[in-house]
Scaffold this motif. Structure first.
Motif, PDB file in Angstrom:
ATOM      1  N   PRO A   1      39.894 -34.830  19.687  1.00  0.00           N
ATOM      2  CA  PRO A   1      40.606 -35.621  18.564  1.00  0.00           C
ATOM      3  C   PRO A   1      41.922 -35.279  18.353  1.00  0.00           C
ATOM      4  CG  PRO A   1      38.552 -35.109  17.652  1.00  0.00           C
ATOM      5  CD  PRO A   1      38.673 -34.236  18.920  1.00  0.00           C
ATOM      6  N   TRP A   2      42.281 -33.864  18.373  1.00  0.00           N
ATOM      7  CA  TRP A   2      43.633 -33.381  18.028  1.00  0.00           C
ATOM      8  C   TRP A   2      44.538 -33.637  19.440  1.00  0.00           C
ATOM      9  CZ3 TRP A   2      39.632 -30.748  17.073  1.00  0.00           C
ATOM     10  CH2 TRP A   2      39.046 -29.817  18.389  1.00  0.00           C
ATOM     11  N   SER A   3      44.019 -33.622  20.491  1.00  0.00           N
ATOM     12  CA  SER A   3      44.568 -34.081  21.896  1.00  0.00           C
ATOM     13  C   SER A   3      45.006 -35.340  21.976  1.00  0.00           C
ATOM     14  CB  SER A   3      43.727 -33.551  22.980  1.00  0.00           C
ATOM     15  OG  SER A   3      43.496 -32.197  23.150  1.00  0.00           O
ATOM     16  N   ARG A   4      44.129 -36.325  21.492  1.00  0.00           N
ATOM     17  CA  ARG A   4      44.325 -37.658  21.570  1.00  0.00           C
ATOM     18  C   ARG A   4      45.668 -38.086  20.593  1.00  0.00           C
ATOM     19  NH1 ARG A   4      38.507 -38.149  21.878  1.00  0.00           N
ATOM     20  NH2 ARG A   4      38.431 -38.432  19.805  1.00  0.00           N
TER      21      ARG A   4
ATOM     22  N   ALA B   1      49.604 -29.063  25.542  1.00  0.00           N
ATOM     23  CA  ALA B   1      48.583 -29.260  24.534  1.00  0.00           C
ATOM     24  C   ALA B   1      47.239 -29.306  24.886  1.00  0.00           C
ATOM     25  CB  ALA B   1      49.283 -30.255  23.364  1.00  0.00           C
ATOM     26  N   LEU B   2      46.941 -29.810  25.834  1.00  0.00           N
ATOM     27  CA  LEU B   2      45.494 -30.171  26.350  1.00  0.00           C
ATOM     28  C   LEU B   2      45.096 -29.111  26.907  1.00  0.00           C
ATOM     29  CD1 LEU B   2      45.672 -33.681  28.179  1.00  0.00           C
ATOM     30  CD2 LEU B   2      45.626 -33.094  25.507  1.00  0.00           C
ATOM     31  N   ALA B   3      45.931 -28.296  27.781  1.00  0.00           N
ATOM     32  CA  ALA B   3      45.614 -27.037  28.271  1.00  0.00           C
ATOM     33  C   ALA B   3      44.979 -25.933  27.291  1.00  0.00           C
ATOM     34  CB  ALA B   3      46.648 -26.520  28.981  1.00  0.00           C
ATOM     35  N   HIS B   4      45.620 -26.016  26.013  1.00  0.00           N
ATOM     36  CA  HIS B   4      45.019 -25.003  25.049  1.00  0.00           C
ATOM     37  C   HIS B   4      44.363 -25.861  24.097  1.00  0.00           C
ATOM     38  CE1 HIS B   4      45.700 -21.096  23.496  1.00  0.00           C
ATOM     39  NE2 HIS B   4      46.239 -21.581  22.132  1.00  0.00           N
ATOM     40  N   ALA B   5      43.937 -26.890  24.450  1.00  0.00           N
ATOM     41  CA  ALA B   5      43.245 -27.671  23.306  1.00  0.00           C
ATOM     42  C   ALA B   5      41.845 -27.131  23.095  1.00  0.00           C
ATOM     43  CB  ALA B   5      43.072 -29.164  23.808  1.00  0.00           C
ATOM     44  N   PHE B   6      41.146 -26.173  23.715  1.00  0.00           N
ATOM     45  CA  PHE B   6      39.812 -25.649  23.540  1.00  0.00           C
ATOM     46  C   PHE B   6      39.643 -24.350  23.877  1.00  0.00           C
ATOM     47  CE2 PHE B   6      35.200 -26.574  22.866  1.00  0.00           C
ATOM     48  CZ  PHE B   6      35.118 -27.084  21.559  1.00  0.00           C
TER      49      PHE B   6
ATOM     50  N   ARG C   1      47.587 -25.500  19.208  1.00  0.00           N
ATOM     51  CA  ARG C   1      47.528 -26.124  20.358  1.00  0.00           C
ATOM     52  C   ARG C   1      48.863 -26.587  20.767  1.00  0.00           C
ATOM     53  NH1 ARG C   1      42.929 -23.576  19.736  1.00  0.00           N
ATOM     54  NH2 ARG C   1      40.971 -24.876  19.572  1.00  0.00           N
ATOM     55  N   LEU C   2      49.350 -27.065  19.773  1.00  0.00           N
ATOM     56  CA  LEU C   2      50.952 -27.708  19.780  1.00  0.00           C
ATOM     57  C   LEU C   2      51.962 -26.631  20.377  1.00  0.00           C
ATOM     58  CD1 LEU C   2      52.437 -30.308  19.851  1.00  0.00           C
ATOM     59  CD2 LEU C   2      53.101 -29.508  17.291  1.00  0.00           C
ATOM     60  N   HIS C   3      51.691 -25.333  20.000  1.00  0.00           N
ATOM     61  CA  HIS C   3      52.736 -24.396  20.364  1.00  0.00           C
ATOM     62  C   HIS C   3      53.124 -24.416  21.868  1.00  0.00           C
ATOM     63  CE1 HIS C   3      51.772 -22.064  16.466  1.00  0.00           C
ATOM     64  NE2 HIS C   3      52.600 -23.205  16.200  1.00  0.00           N
ATOM     65  N   LEU C   4      51.724 -24.500  22.814  1.00  0.00           N
ATOM     66  CA  LEU C   4      52.083 -24.332  24.260  1.00  0.00           C
ATOM     67  C   LEU C   4      52.441 -25.565  24.722  1.00  0.00           C
ATOM     68  CD1 LEU C   4      49.769 -22.227  23.149  1.00  0.00           C
ATOM     69  CD2 LEU C   4      49.464 -21.892  25.525  1.00  0.00           C
ATOM     70  N   GLY C   5      52.318 -26.857  24.072  1.00  0.00           N
ATOM     71  CA  GLY C   5      52.739 -28.134  24.416  1.00  0.00           C
ATOM     72  C   GLY C   5      54.361 -28.048  24.146  1.00  0.00           C
ATOM     73  N   ARG C   6      54.706 -27.711  23.150  1.00  0.00           N
ATOM     74  CA  ARG C   6      56.084 -27.372  22.957  1.00  0.00           C
ATOM     75  C   ARG C   6      57.019 -26.526  23.698  1.00  0.00           C
ATOM     76  NH1 ARG C   6      59.779 -30.227  21.051  1.00  0.00           N
ATOM     77  NH2 ARG C   6      60.873 -28.457  19.496  1.00  0.00           N
TER      78      ARG C   6
END
Length: 441
Positions: free
Chosen positions: A46-49, A84-89, A205-210
């Motif tokens: 859900p947070w990834s979506r 963010a997806l890569a670190h999502a779970f 999760r957002l930290h790695l996306g950023r």
């Protein structure tokens, strides 16, 4: 002054696929495949979506693809989403010894975004992934992980450097431009650990996306002539002195060009924080050897580093993200469910009274001589009938030959019944033969 930032930039700008030993190429391909699988699995969260919807809304019209969704967006948006997806779970790679660096989630997403934008080859992608990690892991080692002692989430601070280098190599930056890319990346580093205090775990999760997005920005601006400090890492007000309480600059260039620190990357076996892996493996091995069930357990003691006790002793995790961050919860879950399967960690696990009850029976205690680079655990299990079993474990990460199974597990839901997971994995294992990467999404 040795100008370590310039030395790193010079090395990274000049690295080519043909410079890489076969073992380093193989490690890079494992990192790539592992990260792709983590993204595909993570896309369903859900947070990834939320992040994907934002990326699609703000970055339309590009040729870089969001993994697991398949849509094409501008490179910065793809890097943000895929990071963010890569670190999502809690499924992406790390290093041993620990360096506060995530070799996959902060390097592959920005590199793939630029590779798809530029029409780069598989060999170019591999070189970019290695270049990014050679710089990022060295910076992480130089911090001694003390950036987290100040309250920063380490991959959010080291990640922009690796991301910028990977993107810069694909964009053809020269030494001066690559130095500027690193200089820009230093001002884009960030990410706070406050989530570890019990709420707001999505932001982790957002930290790695950023970090991934920052690398695209840094390299792209540098390609256009944007300038930044040449001493961003080692300078008086540079990264090490501002973000860290202690540092060792010798790690920055030690063995540069001959000692490939990319080889320190390890892949996760379980979808939980890396510090839980040794204890989870230990309890699973003991259960397999002696045949007891979770309900037979009276108590469990797990030893760990001081940092593990301070940050991961969460007995009442309020959500999935902090459940995966909790060593007691992950150990309890491993005695009731298949710990390698992401689906085991769904909301029903969080609500399971048996797992919750066992979590409260697990005591996490510090052991002497704790070093971040060797986060092992000694596990002692006492059963209701009085029997006691114990095991010391320092591993728990994926072993050679286990990646195909992990890839299949992570992509099973998204590619159910099509056999697509096996085909994609095979293609990724031969990615050096790919003339373009527009098929990957």
């Amino acid at each position: 002054m040795p100008e370590e930032t310039v030395q790193l930039a010079r090395y990274a700008a000049g690295l080519r696929y043909d410079d890489l030993p076969a073992a380093v190429v193989a490690k890079a391909k494992d990192i790539i495949a592992d990260t792709v699988a983590a993204c595909i699995c993570g896309a369903d969260m859900p947070w990834s979506r939320i992040v994907i919807d934002y990326a699609e809304r703000t970055g339309p019209g590009g040729t870089s693809r969001i993994l697991g969704r398949g849509t094409s967006v501008q490179a910065p948006s793809a890097a943000l989403a895929n990071g963010a997806l890569a670190h999502a779970f809690e499924l992406d790679s790390l290093t041993r010894p620990g360096a506060g660096a995530h070799p996959g989630a902060t390097v592959l997403p920005p590199a793939l975004a630029i590779a798809q934008q530029e029409g780069a080859t598989g060999k170019a992608l591999i070189a970019a992934v290695v270049a990014g990690n050679e710089v990022m892991i060295r910076i992480g080692r130089a911090t001694g992980h003390t950036n987290e002692a100040r309250g920063f989430h380490a991959p959010g601070t080291t990640g922009p450097f690796g991301a910028a280098v990977a993107c810069g190599l694909l964009l053809g930056l020269d030494e001066r431009q690559m130095t500027n890319a690193l200089g820009i990346a230093g001002s884009l580093a960030g990410g706070l650990l406050e989530f570890a205090r019990g709420n707001g775990g999505m932001v982790k999760r957002l930290h790695l996306g950023r970090a991934s997005e920052a690398g695209v920005m840094a390299a792209s601006l540098a390609a256009g002539g944007f300038e930044a400090p040449r001493t961003v890492i080692e300078g008086e007000f540079g990264f090490l002195r501002v973000f860290c309480t202690e540092w060792d600059e010798s790690h920055l260039t030690r063995g540069l060009g001959s000692d490939f620190v990319t080889m320190s990357a390890v892949l996760k076996r379980y979808p939980c924080h890396a510090t839980a892996h040794p204890a989870v493996k230990a309890v699973r091995d003991l259960q397999a050897a002696y045949g007891f069930a979770g309900g037979d357990v009276a108590s469990i003691t797990v030893t760990g580093t001081r940092r593990m006790v301070e940050r991961h002793n969460i007995l009442e995790p309020p959500d999935q993200m902090l459940a995966q961050y909790s060593i007691p919860f992950c150990v309890a879950l491993a005695l009731y469910r298949e710990a390698r399967d992401p689906e085991s960690y769904d909301m029903s696990a969080l609500a399971d009274p048996a797992i919750r009850a066992l979590t409260r029976k697990i005591k996490l205690v510090p052991e002497t001589g704790d070093a971040h680079g060797t986060p092992g655990s000694h596990v002692t299990i006492t059963l209701i009938d009085g029997r006691i079993f114990d095991r010391h474990e320092t591993g728990g990460m994926l072993e050679p030959g286990e990646l195909p199974d992990k890839f299949a597990r992570l992509t099973r839901k998204a590619m159910a019944g099509s056999g697509g997971g096996a085909r994609v994995y095979k293609r990724l294992m031969q990615i050096e033969d790919e003339a373009a990467l527009d098929w990957l999404g």
